[in-house]
Design a protein around this motif. Structure first.
Motif, short mmCIF file in Angstrom:
data_model
loop_
_atom_site.label_atom_id
_atom_site.label_comp_id
_atom_site.label_asym_id
_atom_site.label_seq_id
_atom_site.Cartn_x
_atom_site.Cartn_y
_atom_site.Cartn_z
N MET A 181 -17.90 39.30 71.24
CA MET A 181 -17.49 38.35 70.20
C MET A 181 -18.62 37.35 69.97
SD MET A 181 -14.17 35.84 70.10
CE MET A 181 -14.64 34.97 71.59
N LEU A 182 -18.95 37.13 68.72
CA LEU A 182 -20.00 36.18 68.36
C LEU A 182 -19.45 34.76 68.45
CD1 LEU A 182 -22.87 35.68 67.23
CD2 LEU A 182 -21.85 35.77 64.94
N ILE A 183 -20.12 33.92 69.23
CA ILE A 183 -19.73 32.51 69.35
C ILE A 183 -20.53 31.64 68.40
CG2 ILE A 183 -19.55 30.53 70.91
CD1 ILE A 183 -17.63 32.78 71.54
N ASN A 184 -21.83 31.86 68.35
CA ASN A 184 -22.69 31.04 67.51
C ASN A 184 -23.99 31.78 67.24
OD1 ASN A 184 -23.76 28.83 66.13
ND2 ASN A 184 -22.81 27.38 67.55
N CYS A 185 -24.56 31.49 66.09
CA CYS A 185 -25.87 32.06 65.74
C CYS A 185 -26.57 31.04 64.85
CB CYS A 185 -25.69 33.39 64.99
SG CYS A 185 -27.25 34.17 64.51
N ALA A 186 -27.64 30.46 65.36
CA ALA A 186 -28.32 29.37 64.64
C ALA A 186 -29.82 29.53 64.78
CB ALA A 186 -27.87 28.02 65.18
N ALA A 187 -30.52 28.99 63.80
CA ALA A 187 -31.99 29.02 63.79
C ALA A 187 -32.52 27.62 64.01
CB ALA A 187 -32.49 29.58 62.46
N TYR A 188 -33.63 27.49 64.77
CA TYR A 188 -34.25 26.21 65.09
C TYR A 188 -35.75 26.29 64.80
CZ TYR A 188 -29.87 25.41 67.59
OH TYR A 188 -28.54 25.25 67.92
N GLN A 189 -36.26 25.17 64.34
CA GLN A 189 -37.70 25.11 64.07
C GLN A 189 -38.20 23.70 64.35
OE1 GLN A 189 -38.97 25.81 59.98
NE2 GLN A 189 -40.83 26.83 60.69
N GLY B 74 -38.08 21.93 66.93
CA GLY B 74 -37.15 21.12 67.70
C GLY B 74 -35.89 20.72 66.97
N ARG B 75 -35.67 21.22 65.76
CA ARG B 75 -34.48 20.83 65.00
C ARG B 75 -33.77 22.06 64.46
NH1 ARG B 75 -34.37 15.48 64.53
NH2 ARG B 75 -36.32 14.31 64.77
N LYS B 76 -32.47 21.91 64.33
CA LYS B 76 -31.66 23.01 63.83
C LYS B 76 -31.86 23.16 62.32
CE LYS B 76 -26.87 24.64 63.63
NZ LYS B 76 -25.46 24.35 64.04
N LEU B 77 -32.17 24.41 61.92
CA LEU B 77 -32.30 24.69 60.49
C LEU B 77 -30.94 24.96 59.88
CD1 LEU B 77 -35.47 26.97 60.42
CD2 LEU B 77 -35.31 24.54 59.86
N ALA B 78 -30.21 25.91 60.48
CA ALA B 78 -28.92 26.28 59.90
C ALA B 78 -28.22 27.28 60.80
CB ALA B 78 -29.10 26.88 58.51
N ASP B 79 -26.90 27.38 60.64
CA ASP B 79 -26.16 28.50 61.19
C ASP B 79 -26.39 29.70 60.28
OD1 ASP B 79 -24.93 27.15 63.41
OD2 ASP B 79 -23.58 26.19 61.97
N ILE B 80 -26.74 30.82 60.87
CA ILE B 80 -27.13 31.97 60.06
C ILE B 80 -26.25 33.18 60.39
CG2 ILE B 80 -29.51 31.17 59.92
CD1 ILE B 80 -30.24 33.25 62.01
N GLU B 81 -26.32 34.17 59.52
CA GLU B 81 -25.62 35.42 59.73
C GLU B 81 -26.48 36.36 60.57
OE1 GLU B 81 -22.54 35.95 58.81
OE2 GLU B 81 -22.36 34.02 57.78
N ILE B 82 -25.82 37.33 61.18
CA ILE B 82 -26.54 38.30 62.00
C ILE B 82 -27.60 39.04 61.18
CG2 ILE B 82 -26.31 40.42 63.36
CD1 ILE B 82 -25.24 38.02 64.79
#
Length: 325
Positions: A1-9, A11-19
């Motif tokens: 089960m997917l809990i979370n998927c996020a991108a960081y750049q 040192g900061r979070k860019l966005a929650d993204i799709e697989i």
């Protein structure tokens, strides 16, 4: 089960993204993707293996589960197995497993059998952008630090049980429960050994990141992992100390049982002596011989009773003074 998927750049979070968008963000410079799964199926692992290029042996370990805590290096990536230890409502330890894949541009965490999540770890990382600039290595440190910190409340709870059992050992009103105390001490020792079996291998694994040949991906993090290593050393020493306390407590409890049995033996011996003198006198004068001194003495009966009572009073006083009664 997917809990979370996020991108960081940076040192900061860019966005929650799709697989499906993982490959896009992984290709960006100074960007990494953090994916969290819980009890995933084979299909989900296959997708992650394709997206991140995970090593087949590491993925097989995740599928099979029940791996001992370890840290393995595959090229420029790391595969870590961490164990969570939680206490259920009955005081038994529940073991969970967290598998962490760490690459230059990704972090994949896979939880199996754990009840508590790691939202606090993600929140901490996002609150500390300067440290998160270290990338995926800092996420690995934050996860390891959080898991190790969870061991301390367990040790405190087990320590409280030891103190409670020690009080029971010296409770003179509770000597009949000695068997139950030994059973509880053994149960406590078993849980400490179980905890030690999951802590010691982790100490060895984290030690690989604190000095010597540190993997390139963790090149800037040895000081942070050394802090985790120090915490683990404290936990190991505490467990060893608690185990020694339990061994001592068992010996003390057996000693208290022996003392209690000795007290009972002394009391029985004292009462036997109190009855022995009257029984001896009565037995002598109860023999069927015709010529026995004092048989015709007018006050022989009350004198015998007085002698019996007097001797018993003297014996009772001596035994009382000696602490046998």
């Amino acid at each position: 089960m997917l809990i979370n998927c996020a991108a960081y750049q940076d040192g900061r979070k860019l966005a929650d993204i799709e697989i499906d968008d993982i490959s896009v963000y992984v290709a960006k410079p100074e960007c990494f993707v953090w994916v969290a799964l819980k009890d995933p199926g084979p299909g989900e692992l296959a997708v992650m293996q394709h997206e991140f290029g995970l090593h087949e042996l590491a993925v097989e370990d995740v599928r099979n589960g029940h791996q001992r805590p370890k840290l393995e290096e595959y090229g420029d990536s790391l595969f870590a197995v961490l164990h969570t230890v939680e206490m259920d409502d009955e005081g038994e330890l529940v073991i969970g497993e967290v598998d962490v894949f760490v690459g230059p541009n990704y972090v994949l965490t896979v939880r199996n059998g754990t009840r508590q999540g790691f939202q606090e770890v993600r929140a901490r990382c996002e609150r500390e952008p300067e440290l998160l600039k270290h990338g995926s290595a800092f996420v690995l440190y934050a996860l390891a630090d959080h898991i190790v910190d969870r061991y301390f409340p367990l040790l405190e709870a087990l320590g409280a049980e030891i103190e409670e059992l020690e009080d029971r050992i010296f409770d003179r009103q509770n000597l009949s429960a000695s068997r139950a105390i030994i059973e509880d001490l053994y149960s406590l020792k078993r849980r400490l050994v179980l905890l030690q079996h999951h802590v010691n291998p982790l100490l060895e694994a984290i030690g690989k990141l604190t000095g010597g040949r540190v993997p390139q991906i963790c090149a800037g993090m040895p000081a942070y992992f050394r802090d985790v290593y120090d915490h683990l050393e404290r936990i190991v020493k505490t467990i060893d100390g608690r185990r020694e306390m339990i061994v001592t407590a068992v010996q003390v409890n057996l000693g208290m049982i022996s003392l209690a049995e000795s007290e009972v033996t002394k009391r029985l011996g004292s009462f036997a002596a109190l009855f022995a003198v009257p029984t001896m006198i009565a037995g002598i004068y109860g023999m069927n011989f015709q010529h026995i001194p004092e048989l015709n003495f007018k006050y022989g009966y009350p004198v015998c009773l007085a002698v019996m009572l007097g001797v018993d009073l003297i014996l009772w006083w001596r035994f009382r003074r000696a602490g046998w009664l």
